[in-house]
Design a protein around this motif. Structure first.
Motif, PDB file in Angstrom:
ATOM      1  N   ARG A 238       0.798  -1.224   0.000  1.00 23.41           N
ATOM      2  CA  ARG A 238       0.000   0.000   0.000  1.00 23.41           C
ATOM      3  C   ARG A 238       0.834   1.279   0.000  1.00 23.41           C
ATOM      4  O   ARG A 238       0.284   2.373   0.156  1.00 23.41           O
ATOM      5  CB  ARG A 238      -0.918   0.009   1.229  1.00 23.41           C
ATOM      6  CG  ARG A 238      -1.977  -1.070   1.170  1.00 23.41           C
ATOM      7  CD  ARG A 238      -2.902  -0.998   2.371  1.00 23.41           C
ATOM      8  NE  ARG A 238      -4.044  -1.900   2.200  1.00 23.41           N
ATOM      9  CZ  ARG A 238      -5.153  -1.580   1.559  1.00 23.41           C
ATOM     10  NH1 ARG A 238      -5.279  -0.390   1.011  1.00 23.41           N
ATOM     11  NH2 ARG A 238      -6.142  -2.468   1.457  1.00 23.41           N
ATOM     12  N   GLU A 239       2.149   1.169  -0.166  1.00 26.00           N
ATOM     13  CA  GLU A 239       2.984   2.377  -0.145  1.00 26.00           C
ATOM     14  C   GLU A 239       2.468   3.427  -1.132  1.00 26.00           C
ATOM     15  O   GLU A 239       2.324   3.131  -2.321  1.00 26.00           O
ATOM     16  CB  GLU A 239       4.427   2.041  -0.529  1.00 26.00           C
ATOM     17  CG  GLU A 239       5.240   1.360   0.542  1.00 26.00           C
ATOM     18  CD  GLU A 239       5.091  -0.152   0.545  1.00 26.00           C
ATOM     19  OE1 GLU A 239       4.168  -0.669  -0.126  1.00 26.00           O
ATOM     20  OE2 GLU A 239       5.886  -0.811   1.224  1.00 26.00           O
ATOM     21  N   PRO A 240       2.225   4.663  -0.684  1.00 26.53           N
ATOM     22  CA  PRO A 240       1.802   5.714  -1.617  1.00 26.53           C
ATOM     23  C   PRO A 240       2.964   6.198  -2.495  1.00 26.53           C
ATOM     24  O   PRO A 240       2.748   6.667  -3.608  1.00 26.53           O
ATOM     25  CB  PRO A 240       1.292   6.831  -0.706  1.00 26.53           C
ATOM     26  CG  PRO A 240       1.968   6.594   0.599  1.00 26.53           C
ATOM     27  CD  PRO A 240       2.197   5.122   0.727  1.00 26.53           C
ATOM     28  N   GLY A 262      -2.234   5.262  -9.041  1.00 30.46           N
ATOM     29  CA  GLY A 262      -2.538   6.032  -7.842  1.00 30.46           C
ATOM     30  C   GLY A 262      -1.381   6.145  -6.866  1.00 30.46           C
ATOM     31  O   GLY A 262      -1.569   6.485  -5.697  1.00 30.46           O
ATOM     32  N   ARG A 263      -0.184   5.872  -7.364  1.00 25.63           N
ATOM     33  CA  ARG A 263       0.995   5.997  -6.499  1.00 25.63           C
ATOM     34  C   ARG A 263       1.910   7.083  -7.069  1.00 25.63           C
ATOM     35  O   ARG A 263       1.731   7.537  -8.193  1.00 25.63           O
ATOM     36  CB  ARG A 263       1.781   4.672  -6.459  1.00 25.63           C
ATOM     37  CG  ARG A 263       0.936   3.428  -6.275  1.00 25.63           C
ATOM     38  CD  ARG A 263       0.230   3.402  -4.925  1.00 25.63           C
ATOM     39  NE  ARG A 263      -0.609   2.199  -4.823  1.00 25.63           N
ATOM     40  CZ  ARG A 263      -0.220   1.085  -4.195  1.00 25.63           C
ATOM     41  NH1 ARG A 263       0.963   1.032  -3.613  1.00 25.63           N
ATOM     42  NH2 ARG A 263      -1.023   0.035  -4.140  1.00 25.63           N
ATOM     43  N   THR A 264       2.894   7.458  -6.289  1.00 22.70           N
ATOM     44  CA  THR A 264       3.866   8.441  -6.750  1.00 22.70           C
ATOM     45  C   THR A 264       5.241   7.789  -6.807  1.00 22.70           C
ATOM     46  O   THR A 264       5.668   7.149  -5.840  1.00 22.70           O
ATOM     47  CB  THR A 264       3.917   9.645  -5.792  1.00 22.70           C
ATOM     48  OG1 THR A 264       2.604  10.217  -5.723  1.00 22.70           O
ATOM     49  CG2 THR A 264       4.904  10.691  -6.280  1.00 22.70           C
TER      50      THR A 264
END
Lengths: 286, 286
Positions: A238-240, A262-264
């Motif tokens: 789930r790391e953003p 949806g991640r950076t």
């Protein structure tokens, strides 16, 4: 001169002379393990050119097709385990081991990427969590307590090349793969669908039916494969923010794909990470 | 002599002389569309050898790389739609169209398989429901009201060949792919996991780590790809019995994989289905 660090891969070889903790000279050539005819002679030349400084080699040079096969260190593996397993094939000439992972279900190996992970950790560019190392055999690596805890290799680049060389898609894949709308559409499809073997054929069908431009096929397939890789690599993590270690061009593609997921992405320069990793390993072997 | 039916594929060509509704002579050669230098001349020879009987051609001969490009018939398509779209390129010389499918998400095409589906329907070997047509570009076809309603192509055979020709797995895939325990293990993994691009690399890792025999790799990868195809092809369909149209060797592999998926294969001979399909189409054009 502190020492010479060599990133000795399958096709290419990069030499970094390091003094006072910084790179003072670099050379790159095509003498990867598949092309190099005289490992010992080349290493002697590299040492001589550096005034007899120690040499530390990493990558496929330690594989069963390289100079001397150096066993993998089993994950979890951090700086101390990897440094302790450097094999000194001659006085002052060491080869960094790869890292392996296995459990009842999975089995995986890396050679070379572990140096960049240790370097990115040493530079403070990554910490515990998931990171991506895109490439011909891209790695998704879980770092825990500063060690490589487990990882998974995804054959994205290799499969793209194989499809380009010999498949029904060959003629469609000869163009340049960009990062425009066709790439993004491929990414979105790859993220959403695990049925890659069917989605690939639909690329050809869309062109035949006039629903897609032939010129967009390479970008779309690149996106489809990278989207699929990102979906596999993220799994349930789930790391953003996901660090991406690699070359600028490839990291940019993965940054686009991670954004669609949806991640950076946090892009880490692969060469800087390699040098920092080799300095850390050399320091830890003393 | 009623007529001559020709299954004219990419690499091969099979000629069936048909009289009184049965095959009276067959010939096979390597003059597929990629090898044949003179389509018109060969067709004239085929006609002459059959005493001037009509000739009906099916397969890639009607593609953009064949003799005359014949547009696809859009699914849903049954015998009457396909027969009505036969293109008579000369008096007494017809080419069967392929079938296309498209909606907002999917796009797909077939050329040649539609004949076998119509033949299997004519023979009463299949009815409404899902059927499999394994091959280089395997098709999973949904029949509804006796027509090809929709279908999906899976690039299993093509991807296996591409990986064998040019990838990190090349050396591991040179052996024969059997249907023993390594194949079954691959099938089970392929059925359960959509992360094919990662599972493929683990084949190499297992061999490097001594967890799997090099000799088993080709069977395992074949199973992995076919298991993945069966998982894609079945999707959410619930048919307990799935007809498989194809050659004996390939159908047997898919029968094993369908069994692992809890289904039963019903094997339909592809050549019988082709002949029955061409007889049905020829009859419906009159």
């Amino acid at each position: 001169m502190d020492f010479v660090a060599v990133d000795w891969g399958t096709s290419n070889r990069r030499v970094f002379e390091i003094a006072g903790g910084v790179v003072t000279a670099t050379r790159e050539d095509d003498q990867g393990i598949l092309n190099c005819a005289d490992f010992a002679g080349d290493v002697a030349s590299i040492r001589a050119a550096a005034g007899g400084a120690p040499v530390l080699l990493a990558g496929m040079i330690g594989s069963n097709r390289g100079w001397v096969e150096v066993p993998y260190v089993a994950a979890p593996a951090g700086l101390s385990q990897i440094a302790a397993a450097v094999t000194w094939v001659q006085p002052g000439v060491g080869i960094v081991p790869g890292v392996s992972y296995s459990d009842n279900i999975a089995a995986d190996v890396m050679r070379g990427e572990e140096v960049q992970v240790l370097g990115a950790l040493a530079l403070g560019e990554v910490g515990d969590g998931l990171l991506a190392h895109p490439g011909t055999h891209g790695k998704w690596i879980e770092v825990e307590d500063g060690r490589i805890n487990r990882f998974r290799t995804v054959m994205t680049g290799d499969v793209f090349a194989a499809l380009k060389a010999k498949s029904i898609l060959s003629d469609l894949l000869q163009g340049e793969a960009g990062t425009g709308p066709a790439f993004v559409a491929g990414v979105d499809h790859g993220l959403a669908h695990g049925d890659l073997l069917a989605e690939l054929f639909s690329v050809r069908a869309r062109v035949l039916l006039g629903q897609a431009a032939k010129e967009d096929a390479a970008s779309y397939v690149s996106g489809l494969l990278i989207g699929n890789e990102v979906s596999i690599g993220l799994g349930r993590r789930r790391e953003p923010i996901v660090p991406v270690i690699g070359t600028a061009a490839l990291s940019e593609r993965f940054a686009v794909a991670l954004d669609r997921a949806g991640r950076t992405a946090r892009i880490v320069d692969g060469e800087d990470a390699f040098v920092a990793g080799m300095i850390a390993i050399m320091g830890a072997t003393r």
